[in-house]
Write an enzyme that holds these catalytic residues in place. Structure first.
Site, PDB file in Angstrom:
ATOM      1  N   GLU A  80       9.488  54.642  75.385  1.00 30.13           N
ATOM      2  CA  GLU A  80       8.751  54.912  74.143  1.00 30.13           C
ATOM      3  C   GLU A  80       8.939  53.721  73.210  1.00 30.13           C
ATOM      4  OE1 GLU A  80       6.390  55.852  71.904  1.00 30.13           O
ATOM      5  OE2 GLU A  80       6.628  57.754  72.994  1.00 30.13           O
ATOM      6  N   ASP A 108      -2.149  57.682  74.688  1.00 26.00           N
ATOM      7  CA  ASP A 108      -3.139  57.477  73.621  1.00 26.00           C
ATOM      8  C   ASP A 108      -4.508  57.248  74.269  1.00 26.00           C
ATOM      9  OD1 ASP A 108      -4.730  56.526  71.483  1.00 26.00           O
ATOM     10  OD2 ASP A 108      -2.959  55.751  70.460  1.00 26.00           O
ATOM     11  N   LYS A 145     -12.259  55.454  70.641  1.00 25.69           N
ATOM     12  CA  LYS A 145     -13.357  54.611  70.169  1.00 25.69           C
ATOM     13  C   LYS A 145     -13.669  53.548  71.233  1.00 25.69           C
ATOM     14  CE  LYS A 145     -12.494  55.138  65.212  1.00 25.69           C
ATOM     15  NZ  LYS A 145     -12.203  54.439  63.934  1.00 25.69           N
ATOM     16  N   PHE A 204       2.047  69.476  71.256  1.00 20.83           N
ATOM     17  CA  PHE A 204       0.889  68.595  71.390  1.00 20.83           C
ATOM     18  C   PHE A 204      -0.127  69.199  72.361  1.00 20.83           C
ATOM     19  CE2 PHE A 204      -1.541  65.197  73.311  1.00 20.83           C
ATOM     20  CZ  PHE A 204      -1.879  64.407  72.235  1.00 20.83           C
ATOM     21  N   GLU A 205       0.365  69.695  73.508  1.00 19.16           N
ATOM     22  CA  GLU A 205      -0.535  70.279  74.494  1.00 19.16           C
ATOM     23  C   GLU A 205      -1.164  71.564  73.959  1.00 19.16           C
ATOM     24  OE1 GLU A 205      -0.606  71.475  79.254  1.00 19.16           O
ATOM     25  OE2 GLU A 205       1.170  70.522  78.373  1.00 19.16           O
TER      26      GLU A 205
END
Length: 246
Positions: free
Chosen positions: A100, A150, A154, A224-225
């Site tokens: 990380e 991530d 875009k 998060f999930e």
């Protein structure tokens, strides 16, 4: 007088990294965790051109790091550490490495690991491709996890996505023969990109039938999930097995 030696021009990474490293402030508890727990959990890394880089040739020896020989599972982008701390606690016969770049997440991971009494987990603050290329020895990992990277949704940013054509060779390098690569995302177009990339990966075979792999049972359900599911995004898993080296 002799001419001065030429100054080497600054060097930069060959390709965009898959993250933007923000300098978010850590809480007091996270600061204490960093100071008190980093010596136990955080690997020291020889740096190259950036704060999160890894110097070529700076490989570790997992048996020395963990004090034993055991299967090694590496999670890329471990975030707050919920999945890997739970896995390490559940599988004491396996060693785990969390990769990380965000210090607050690493500090939270160390806090939770300490509270859970986890001793088979180490953390590294570094850019994932450089960990796979330089820090870990070849064929040293039994499993490699990339859960919810991530998505860079875009169009102008998709070049930053981790799972791109450059990824399978470095993943194959670090995985032992028969080792498993597990991918998961809640962004459909990224899931399809992952699948297309891996379809062209000469070192991997799919370890699932149909369009998508079953959800990995060893992945604890994180906030998060759950958030992704709550807003209607479908979670898609992919699983691949590293072919035998010839």
């Amino acid at each position: 007088m002799p001419e001065s030696a030429p100054i080497d021009p600054p060097r930069f990474r060959d390709r965009p990294v898959s993250f933007v490293r923000r300098s978010g402030r850590m809480s007091d508890g996270q600061e204490r965790a960093w100071a008190e727990l980093a010596p136990r959990y955080l690997l020291e890394v020889e740096r190259d051109v950036a704060a999160t880089s890894v110097r070529p040739g700076a490989a570790i020896e997992p048996a020395e790091v963990y004090g034993r020989r055991a299967p090694l599972v590496v999670e890329i982008g471990s975030g707050q550490g919920h999945a890997i701390v739970h896995a390490a606690q559940s599988r004491p016969d396996t060693d785990f490495l969390a990769v990380e770049v965000f210090r607050a997440g690493l500090a939270r991971t160390m806090l939770d690991a300490d509270r859970a009494g986890v001793g088979n987990l180490r953390l590294v603050e570094a850019n994932a491709p450089e960990v796979l290329e330089h820090l870990l020895p070849a064929a040293s990992a039994a499993e490699l996890w990339v859960f919810f990277p991530d998505p860079w949704h875009k169009k102008k940013h998709t070049k930053r996505r981790l799972v791109a054509p450059e990824f399978p060779p470095i993943a194959a390098r670090v995985l032992r023969d028969g080792g498993v690569l597990r991918l998961a995302t809640d962004w459909e177009d990224y899931a399809r990109q992952m699948r297309d990339v891996m379809a062209d990966a000469v070192d991997f075979d799919p370890a699932f039938d149909g369009e998508w792999a079953p959800r990995h049972e060893g992945r604890v359900m994180t906030a998060f999930e759950r958030k992704g599911l709550r807003v209607g995004r479908e979670i898609r898993d992919l699983t691949y097995r590293r072919r035998e080296r010839t």
